[in-house]
Design a protein around this motif. Structure first.
Motif, PDB file in Angstrom:
ATOM      1  N   VAL A   1      -7.853 -92.024  -7.355  1.00  0.00           N
ATOM      2  CA  VAL A   1      -6.607 -91.911  -6.600  1.00  0.00           C
ATOM      3  C   VAL A   1      -5.600 -92.909  -7.167  1.00  0.00           C
ATOM      4  O   VAL A   1      -5.876 -94.105  -7.234  1.00  0.00           O
ATOM      5  N   HIS A   2      -4.429 -92.411  -7.557  1.00  0.00           N
ATOM      6  CA  HIS A   2      -3.337 -93.246  -8.061  1.00  0.00           C
ATOM      7  C   HIS A   2      -2.118 -93.089  -7.157  1.00  0.00           C
ATOM      8  O   HIS A   2      -1.868 -92.002  -6.630  1.00  0.00           O
ATOM      9  N   SER A   3      -1.353 -94.141  -7.048  1.00  0.00           N
ATOM     10  CA  SER A   3      -0.001 -94.105  -6.453  1.00  0.00           C
ATOM     11  C   SER A   3       0.040 -93.488  -5.065  1.00  0.00           C
ATOM     12  O   SER A   3       0.933 -92.699  -4.753  1.00  0.00           O
ATOM     13  N   LEU A   4      -0.898 -93.868  -4.209  1.00  0.00           N
ATOM     14  CA  LEU A   4      -0.853 -93.403  -2.821  1.00  0.00           C
ATOM     15  C   LEU A   4       0.262 -94.153  -2.103  1.00  0.00           C
ATOM     16  O   LEU A   4       0.290 -95.390  -2.085  1.00  0.00           O
TER      17      LEU A   4
ATOM     18  N   GLY B   1       7.879 -79.560   6.278  1.00  0.00           N
ATOM     19  CA  GLY B   1       8.571 -79.265   5.030  1.00  0.00           C
ATOM     20  C   GLY B   1       9.168 -80.461   4.317  1.00  0.00           C
ATOM     21  O   GLY B   1       9.702 -80.309   3.222  1.00  0.00           O
ATOM     22  N   ASP B   2       9.092 -81.650   4.915  1.00  0.00           N
ATOM     23  CA  ASP B   2       9.629 -82.856   4.276  1.00  0.00           C
ATOM     24  C   ASP B   2       8.521 -83.637   3.594  1.00  0.00           C
ATOM     25  O   ASP B   2       7.465 -83.861   4.207  1.00  0.00           O
ATOM     26  N   PRO B   3       8.729 -84.104   2.344  1.00  0.00           N
ATOM     27  CA  PRO B   3       7.721 -84.945   1.697  1.00  0.00           C
ATOM     28  C   PRO B   3       7.499 -86.220   2.513  1.00  0.00           C
ATOM     29  O   PRO B   3       8.443 -86.953   2.808  1.00  0.00           O
ATOM     30  N   ALA B   4       6.250 -86.439   2.914  1.00  0.00           N
ATOM     31  CA  ALA B   4       5.914 -87.571   3.781  1.00  0.00           C
ATOM     32  C   ALA B   4       5.013 -88.581   3.080  1.00  0.00           C
ATOM     33  O   ALA B   4       4.884 -89.715   3.543  1.00  0.00           O
ATOM     34  N   GLY B   5       4.375 -88.166   1.994  1.00  0.00           N
ATOM     35  CA  GLY B   5       3.490 -89.054   1.253  1.00  0.00           C
ATOM     36  C   GLY B   5       3.019 -88.375  -0.004  1.00  0.00           C
ATOM     37  O   GLY B   5       3.223 -87.170  -0.192  1.00  0.00           O
ATOM     38  N   THR B   6       2.385 -89.159  -0.870  1.00  0.00           N
ATOM     39  CA  THR B   6       1.922 -88.617  -2.137  1.00  0.00           C
ATOM     40  C   THR B   6       0.752 -89.419  -2.682  1.00  0.00           C
ATOM     41  O   THR B   6       0.549 -90.582  -2.313  1.00  0.00           O
ATOM     42  N   MET B   7       0.011 -88.796  -3.548  1.00  0.00           N
ATOM     43  CA  MET B   7      -1.005 -89.435  -4.375  1.00  0.00           C
ATOM     44  C   MET B   7      -1.195 -88.545  -5.582  1.00  0.00           C
ATOM     45  O   MET B   7      -0.833 -87.364  -5.566  1.00  0.00           O
ATOM     46  N   THR B   8      -1.758 -89.100  -6.630  1.00  0.00           N
ATOM     47  CA  THR B   8      -2.120 -88.310  -7.797  1.00  0.00           C
ATOM     48  C   THR B   8      -3.592 -88.556  -8.087  1.00  0.00           C
ATOM     49  O   THR B   8      -4.058 -89.700  -8.076  1.00  0.00           O
ATOM     50  N   LEU B   9      -4.336 -87.478  -8.335  1.00  0.00           N
ATOM     51  CA  LEU B   9      -5.760 -87.564  -8.669  1.00  0.00           C
ATOM     52  C   LEU B   9      -5.946 -87.337 -10.159  1.00  0.00           C
ATOM     53  O   LEU B   9      -5.377 -86.397 -10.719  1.00  0.00           O
ATOM     54  N   THR B  10      -6.729 -88.202 -10.782  1.00  0.00           N
ATOM     55  CA  THR B  10      -7.090 -88.045 -12.190  1.00  0.00           C
ATOM     56  C   THR B  10      -8.598 -88.196 -12.326  1.00  0.00           C
ATOM     57  O   THR B  10      -9.279 -88.588 -11.378  1.00  0.00           O
ATOM     58  N   GLY B  11      -9.089 -87.962 -13.516  1.00  0.00           N
ATOM     59  CA  GLY B  11     -10.510 -88.099 -13.791  1.00  0.00           C
ATOM     60  C   GLY B  11     -10.906 -89.479 -14.262  1.00  0.00           C
ATOM     61  O   GLY B  11     -12.073 -89.697 -14.610  1.00  0.00           O
ATOM     62  N   ARG B  12      -9.948 -90.418 -14.256  1.00  0.00           N
ATOM     63  CA  ARG B  12     -10.274 -91.771 -14.724  1.00  0.00           C
ATOM     64  C   ARG B  12      -9.271 -92.774 -14.158  1.00  0.00           C
ATOM     65  O   ARG B  12      -8.160 -92.412 -13.780  1.00  0.00           O
ATOM     66  N   PRO B  13      -9.671 -94.050 -14.144  1.00  0.00           N
ATOM     67  CA  PRO B  13      -8.757 -95.092 -13.674  1.00  0.00           C
ATOM     68  C   PRO B  13      -7.701 -95.412 -14.721  1.00  0.00           C
ATOM     69  O   PRO B  13      -7.732 -94.887 -15.836  1.00  0.00           O
ATOM     70  N   GLY B  14      -6.800 -96.309 -14.352  1.00  0.00           N
ATOM     71  CA  GLY B  14      -5.824 -96.822 -15.299  1.00  0.00           C
ATOM     72  C   GLY B  14      -6.491 -97.774 -16.279  1.00  0.00           C
ATOM     73  O   GLY B  14      -7.689 -98.065 -16.169  1.00  0.00           O
TER      74      GLY B  14
END
Length: 169
Positions: free
Chosen positions: A94-97, A68-81
């Motif tokens: 994959v962004h901000s892993l 139940g504790d946030p341990a990690g994150t990433m954001t998926l998009t359809g394009r790079p920065g």
């Protein structure tokens, strides 16, 4: 402690995500590796906070939780920065892993990347890409290679060296 479970995130997770990023910066600095993300917490940079908020709203954020504790994150998009050219075919990017340092060594990053592969398959997309810091000792690029990614092109933003990596799914 259990293994990571994925849930969709959102802008409401911004404080937790910034906390993970701030913890990663502190750890990198303690390791003498400030080149990756600088030496100041992300939460103290208004432009960095806005960048993370924008990525969260443009993409699909995922939160890995352990018990139940946030341990990690990433954001998926359809394009790079903006610093990376689009692939010329459908892709998930994959962004901000980042992993919360309290859960280091628990496979959180690998679980997030495996989830990204599952999401690419679910969306019928055969290309998964990401970019990362390519300087220092090269450990970050090697980490992604160990998770099935292959280095493709390099880029720079100012004096920050970046590496794009790709994985076919």
């Amino acid at each position: 402690m259990g293994s990571p479970e994925m849930r969709k995130g959102g802008v409401d997770d911004l404080p937790a995500i910034l906390g993970m990023l701030d913890g990663a910066v502190a750890w990198l600095v303690s390791q003498g590796r400030a080149g990756q993300w600088g030496n100041r917490p992300w939460s103290t940079h208004p432009e960095a906070v806005e960048q993370v908020r924008r990525i969260l709203t443009e993409g699909t954020p995922w939160i890995a939780e352990i018990d139940g504790d946030p341990a990690g994150t990433m954001t998926l998009t359809g394009r790079p920065g903006p610093e990376v050219a689009p692939a010329g075919e459908p892709e998930l990017y994959v962004h901000s892993l980042v992993t919360d340092r309290r859960f280091a060594g628990r496979g959180v990053g690998g679980a997030l990347l495996a989830h990204a592969v599952d999401e690419a398959r679910r969306h019928g997309v055969s290309l998964l890409r990401l970019d990362c810091y390519a300087g220092g000792d090269g450990r970050l690029v090697a980490y992604y290679e160990g998770n099935g990614f292959t280095p493709t092109e390099t880029f720079t933003v100012g004096d920050w060296p970046g590496q794009v990596l790709a994985r076919r799914v």
